[in-house]
Write a protein that holds these residues in place. Structure first.
Motif, short mmCIF file in Angstrom:
data_model
loop_
_atom_site.label_atom_id
_atom_site.label_comp_id
_atom_site.label_asym_id
_atom_site.label_seq_id
_atom_site.Cartn_x
_atom_site.Cartn_y
_atom_site.Cartn_z
N ALA A 97 0.82 -1.22 0.00
CA ALA A 97 0.00 0.00 0.00
C ALA A 97 0.85 1.26 0.00
O ALA A 97 0.40 2.32 -0.46
CB ALA A 97 -0.94 0.00 1.20
N TYR A 98 2.09 1.16 0.57
CA TYR A 98 2.97 2.34 0.69
C TYR A 98 4.34 2.02 0.11
O TYR A 98 4.77 0.86 0.07
CB TYR A 98 3.14 2.74 2.16
N THR A 99 5.04 3.06 -0.27
CA THR A 99 6.45 2.94 -0.64
C THR A 99 7.15 4.24 -0.24
O THR A 99 6.54 5.32 -0.27
CB THR A 99 6.63 2.69 -2.15
N ASN A 100 8.39 4.11 0.17
CA ASN A 100 9.17 5.30 0.52
C ASN A 100 10.24 5.60 -0.53
O ASN A 100 11.11 6.43 -0.32
CB ASN A 100 9.81 5.16 1.89
N SER A 101 10.17 4.87 -1.66
CA SER A 101 11.12 5.10 -2.75
C SER A 101 10.35 5.29 -4.03
O SER A 101 9.36 4.59 -4.31
CB SER A 101 12.08 3.91 -2.89
N ALA A 102 10.78 6.25 -4.84
CA ALA A 102 10.14 6.45 -6.14
C ALA A 102 10.45 5.31 -7.10
O ALA A 102 9.74 5.10 -8.08
CB ALA A 102 10.61 7.78 -6.74
N SER A 103 11.52 4.56 -6.82
CA SER A 103 11.87 3.42 -7.66
C SER A 103 11.09 2.20 -7.16
O SER A 103 11.28 1.77 -6.02
CB SER A 103 13.37 3.13 -7.61
N VAL A 104 10.20 1.69 -7.98
CA VAL A 104 9.35 0.57 -7.58
C VAL A 104 9.54 -0.57 -8.57
O VAL A 104 10.05 -0.39 -9.68
CB VAL A 104 7.87 0.98 -7.52
N ALA A 105 9.10 -1.75 -8.15
CA ALA A 105 9.15 -2.94 -8.99
C ALA A 105 7.73 -3.30 -9.40
O ALA A 105 6.87 -3.50 -8.54
CB ALA A 105 9.80 -4.11 -8.25
N LEU A 106 7.50 -3.34 -10.69
CA LEU A 106 6.19 -3.72 -11.21
C LEU A 106 6.21 -5.20 -11.56
O LEU A 106 7.16 -5.69 -12.19
CB LEU A 106 5.86 -2.90 -12.46
N ALA A 107 5.16 -5.91 -11.16
CA ALA A 107 4.98 -7.32 -11.55
C ALA A 107 3.84 -7.36 -12.55
O ALA A 107 2.72 -6.94 -12.24
CB ALA A 107 4.67 -8.17 -10.33
N ILE A 108 4.12 -7.84 -13.75
CA ILE A 108 3.14 -7.83 -14.84
C ILE A 108 2.64 -9.24 -15.04
O ILE A 108 3.42 -10.19 -15.22
CB ILE A 108 3.76 -7.30 -16.15
N SER A 109 1.33 -9.38 -15.02
CA SER A 109 0.68 -10.65 -15.34
C SER A 109 -0.10 -10.46 -16.62
O SER A 109 -0.99 -9.59 -16.68
CB SER A 109 -0.25 -11.08 -14.19
N ALA A 110 0.23 -11.22 -17.66
CA ALA A 110 -0.41 -11.05 -18.96
C ALA A 110 -0.63 -12.40 -19.61
O ALA A 110 0.20 -13.31 -19.47
CB ALA A 110 0.44 -10.15 -19.87
N ALA A 111 -1.75 -12.53 -20.31
CA ALA A 111 -2.06 -13.76 -21.02
C ALA A 111 -2.85 -13.42 -22.26
O ALA A 111 -3.58 -12.41 -22.30
CB ALA A 111 -2.84 -14.72 -20.13
N ASP A 112 -2.75 -14.29 -23.30
CA ASP A 112 -3.46 -14.03 -24.56
C ASP A 112 -4.25 -15.25 -25.00
O ASP A 112 -4.62 -15.35 -26.18
CB ASP A 112 -2.46 -13.61 -25.64
N GLY A 113 -4.45 -16.19 -24.06
CA GLY A 113 -5.25 -17.37 -24.42
C GLY A 113 -4.66 -18.11 -25.59
O GLY A 113 -3.48 -18.44 -25.62
N THR A 114 -5.50 -18.34 -26.60
CA THR A 114 -5.05 -19.01 -27.83
C THR A 114 -4.65 -18.00 -28.89
O THR A 114 -4.52 -18.37 -30.06
CB THR A 114 -6.16 -19.92 -28.36
N GLY A 115 -4.50 -16.72 -28.49
CA GLY A 115 -4.16 -15.68 -29.45
C GLY A 115 -2.72 -15.73 -29.88
O GLY A 115 -2.01 -16.73 -29.72
N SER A 116 -2.26 -14.59 -30.40
CA SER A 116 -0.93 -14.52 -30.99
C SER A 116 0.17 -14.37 -29.96
O SER A 116 1.35 -14.45 -30.29
CB SER A 116 -0.87 -13.35 -31.98
N GLY A 117 -0.20 -14.11 -28.68
CA GLY A 117 0.80 -14.00 -27.64
C GLY A 117 1.17 -12.57 -27.34
O GLY A 117 1.28 -11.72 -28.24
#
Length: 814
Positions: A358-378
């Protein structure tokens, strides 16, 4: 399958064959008679007709027949590839025994002839060249040369093609016909079959075959031609010979309407001029391995096409999502294949900032990306923004991303777009509170004065100037160690107390409290401290050390007095403290008990307010007598001398280490006279006079410095003399003339044995001397006391080792 049919009916050809069959039978009888009585009956060896193919290796379909004359054995053929010098092609009217592969063991009938054409021009023959050759004498050929081999050994053989016969066109890798064994109904073929030609129209499908019948082998099913034929006419291709591709010529040669039965006698040598088409069809509207997100219209400039195996027309539309393969082929068999994907759905996904914090004391953060395209092109790309307006560059999609938030404390939203390979985009976002300011301006004090045994379990600290909403962290330690006291407390107001602190686990000393505040964003404020002194250890009791017992003559300085004693403090803690011991009348030369007192040396941060002292008892013990006497050996060698120590005497005594040893009378002292003691070592006085004895007994006394003594008898066994009997030295001459030198014949080493007999005999066999005392020698005299002269027989028996020595000793006289 390349099947060539002619317009004449099968029934008419069969009738023609039936008409001529009687004539053929007469000719066959004549042929057999000529074969049986040839002008030259010598059979030429097969290798005279064949050599290894050194030119172009052909594949099935690379050769086609363009004409054939059954009357004179003429064959016209064309190759669709260039043929290098040395290229060989063979023609045979041997048939095939089943529909299996030509190379199946035993599937060939090897009873007929083989014609071999060879490119002997010295140059490469271009593709499309028509070659005419005669398979009957004189074997003339338009290009190259021809030979014919007969399995039956005929002179000037020919292929002898007639109704119902066949020709197989093939190559071999080595010398020979390619069929083994020769002249066999069940031969095996080892070459490469290129084409089979058969007439009339039908193939054998059951039963045995003969000279004019054959099955269609499975590996030639796509490379066969059939004819309807008269006996003599020339059947020849009469279709176009210019401006076509190889594939187009192959189609024309399949078409029976392009063939004619002619009464000509020569093969048409006109070449097939080929039109070369290497350009594959052009496909428009898609690219190979392309990915699209909307309906596609596809067109191509020539040929026919399939899409995922189904027919597809140029200009058609593809709208369903999925993976596709479009294959377009033109008449020249040039092929274009384009693979593509249609994907209309955007990917799904989300982002988390610092693992969902909920909080951070640094402007540098780590983003965790969750992505899926099913049976698509990826999912292939992603980009990010702090304001949903200014975006980072598109980059390869990944599971993580390091990102910098917008400056300034407060709630921050990170925007992301996820793009698949087809260009479909999904927008996602998440937020976090950015707080980079640490708590400050707070302090701590101990509310309790010096910590002692009265308040050690209930101490409090006061906190002031705290930031509400933060968390207070504290650690209390002692300069003298112990278990630190740690804890946390929520900050609900700027001033509050932390009470009921139990500091009994900390050792006495200076206590230090270290306190800091940490806000919800993780910002940690500066550490503030407070100190207080803790003294709770006052000596209440001393544990008396165990009594120490020392040997007599132990000086006070040598008594192993403990350097510390155990004390108990008022707090219940026990520990070792140093002590300084006094002598208090101690006398180590007089046995008895002595009580010594010691002054305690308090440890730092402890007290001895009542002046308690330590006390210990020291007992000086009486001198102890020796307890055991031992000799290091129980045996000795018979050759030992007075200089050799037989063994070492040792005494076990708890108090003393110096002893005097002596041989004394008493039980077991029978042989004391043969031995002597030097220091602690036992010696023989002499090794003479001991023959015949193996056991000896002595008695020894050991006396310590306090005149305590111990006596013990020892038995000593004399060992067998270990010298080999072949090394026993026996003197073979002596001179008993009374000069004191060599007057007696004696064998010195015999005294080391225990059971010895020595005898001397005259030449007449009379015994002149006998003794069992090995130290007794012969003086050279007979029984009458007369000194003899000359050689005498001696017999020495050593029964210890079962040895008998015989020899001659010579008595010398001046």
């Amino acid at each position: 399958m390349q099947v060539l049919t002619l317009p004449s009916s099968q029934e008419r050809e069969s009738a023609r064959c039936a008409f001529f069959n009687p004539l053929l039978k007469v000719l066959l009888v004549c042929f057999l008679l000529l074969s049986y009585f040839p002008a030259d009956s010598r059979e030429l060896p097969a290798q005279a007709y064949f050599s290894a193919n050194t030119g172009t290796a052909l594949r099935p379909g690379d050769v086609a027949v363009s004409g054939f004359n059954a009357g004179n054995g003429d064959i016209g053929f064309v190759a669709w590839v260039d043929m290098a010098p040395g290229t060989e092609i063979r023609f045979t009217n041997n048939g095939w025994r089943s529909a299996g592969a030509t190379t199946a063991p035993g599937n060939a009938r090897n009873k007929e002839q083989v014609a071999t054409w060879t490119n002997t021009t010295g140059s490469t023959i271009a593709a499309g060249t028509t070659i005419a050759l005669k398979t009957a004498s004189p074997y003339t050929t338009s290009l190259g040369s021809t030979t014919v081999f007969s399995n039956s050994g005929k002179s000037n053989p020919s292929l002898e093609i007639g109704c119902g016969d066949q020709i197989t066109v093939y190559q071999t890798d080595g010398n020979g016909t390619g069929f083994t064994p020769a002249n066999s109904e069940t031969a095996t073929f080892t070459g490469t079959a290129l084409l089979i030609v058969h007439w009339p129209f039908t193939w054998t499908t059951s039963g045995k075959i003969g000279d004019a019948t054959t099955y269609l082998p499975s590996d030639l099913a796509d490379y066969s031609m059939t004819f309807g034929m008269f006996i003599d006419p020339l059947e020849q291709y009469v279709g176009p010979r210019a401006g076509k591709t190889t594939a187009e010529y192959a189609a024309l040669l399949k078409d029976g309407s392009n063939w004619s039965v002619l009464w000509e006698t020569e093969i048409n040598p006109e070449p097939f001029v080929m039109r070369v088409d290497f350009t594959p069809p052009l496909v428009e509207g898609i690219a190979d391995n392309g990915v699209y997100n909307s309906d596609i219209t596809i067109s191509f400039n020539e040929g026919t096409a399939t899409l995922n195996g189904e027919p597809f027309a140029s200009g058609s539309n593809v709208g369903a999502e999925g993976d596709y393969a479009l294959t377009v082929s033109d008449a020249a068999e040039n092929t274009t294949t384009v693979r593509f994907r249609l994907d209309k759905a955007a990917p799904t996904g989300s982002i988390a900032i610092n693992g969902g914090a909920a909080y951070t004391n640094s402007a540098s953060v780590a983003l965790a990306i969750s992505a899926a395209d099913g049976t698509g092109s990826g999912v292939t790309g992603m980009r990010f923004s702090n304001d949903n307006s200014t975006w980072s560059a598109w980059e390869t999609a990944g599971a993580t991303k390091n990102w910098t938030l917008a400056s300034g404390d407060g709630s921050k939203t990170v925007y992301a777009e996820l793009r698949d390979e087809a260009g479909n985009v999904r927008a996602v976002r998440n937020a976090i509170v950015y707080d980079a300011t640490a708590p400050a301006g707070y302090g701590v004090v101990f509310n309790t004065g010096p910590v002692d045994i009265r308040n050690v379990g209930n101490v409090s600290m006061g906190i002031s100037g705290a930031e509400t909403g933060a968390t207070l962290h504290y650690t209390i330690t002692s300069s003298q160690g112990g278990t630190p006291v740690t804890g946390t407390a929520p900050v609900e107001s700027a001033r509050f107390d932390i009470s009921s602190l139990d500091l009994t686990g900390l050792h006495d000393g200076t206590l230090s409290a270290a306190v800091y505040l940490q806000d919800a964003a993780g910002n940690k404020g500066a550490v503030v401290t407070a100190e207080v002194v803790k003294i709770t250890r006052d000596i209440a009791d001393v544990t008396a050390p165990a009594t120490i017992r020392v040997p007599i003559r132990t000086a006070c300085a040598d008594v192993p007095l403990p350097a510390t004693v155990e004390v108990a403090y008022a707090t219940g803690i026990r520990e070792q403290v140093r002590v300084a011991w006094g002598q208090d009348g101690y006398n180590g030369f007089v046995a008895g008990a002595y009580e010594l007192s010691g002054v305690l040396v308090p440890a730092p941060m402890t007290t001895n307010l009542t002046g308690i002292t330590a006390r210990i008892t020291v007992e000086v013990q009486s001198n102890k007598v020796p307890t055991a006497l031992a000799l290091s050996t129980a045996t000795f060698t018979p050759e030992a001398t007075a200089d050799n120590a037989l063994g070492v005497l040792t005494t076990t005594d708890p108090d003393d280490s110096q002893f005097v040893y002596a041989l004394v009378g008493g039980e077991g002292s029978a042989d004391n006279s043969l031995f002597e003691i030097s220091g602690d070592k036992l010696h023989l006085k002499s090794n003479q006079g001991m023959s015949g004895r193996v056991q000896f007994s002595i008695r020894v006394r050991s006396t310590d410095t306090y005149h305590n003594a111990i006596e013990k008898s020892f038995r000593l066994d004399k060992e067998l003399y270990a010298k080999p009997e072949n090394q026993l030295k026996i003197v073979n001459a002596f001179s008993p003339d009374g000069d004191g030198i060599n007057d007696t014949w004696v064998i010195p080493e015999l005294r080391f044995y225990n059971n010895v007999e020595v005898e001397v005999f005259s030449r007449a066999g009379a015994r002149l001397f006998r003794t069992t005392n090995p130290e007794q020698g012969w003086d050279g005299m007979d029984r009458n006391g007369k000194v003899l002269e000359g050689g005498f027989l001696y017999i020495v028996q050593i029964r210890d080792i079962n040895v008998v020595k015989k020899g001659v000793v010579t008595v010398l006289k001046k």
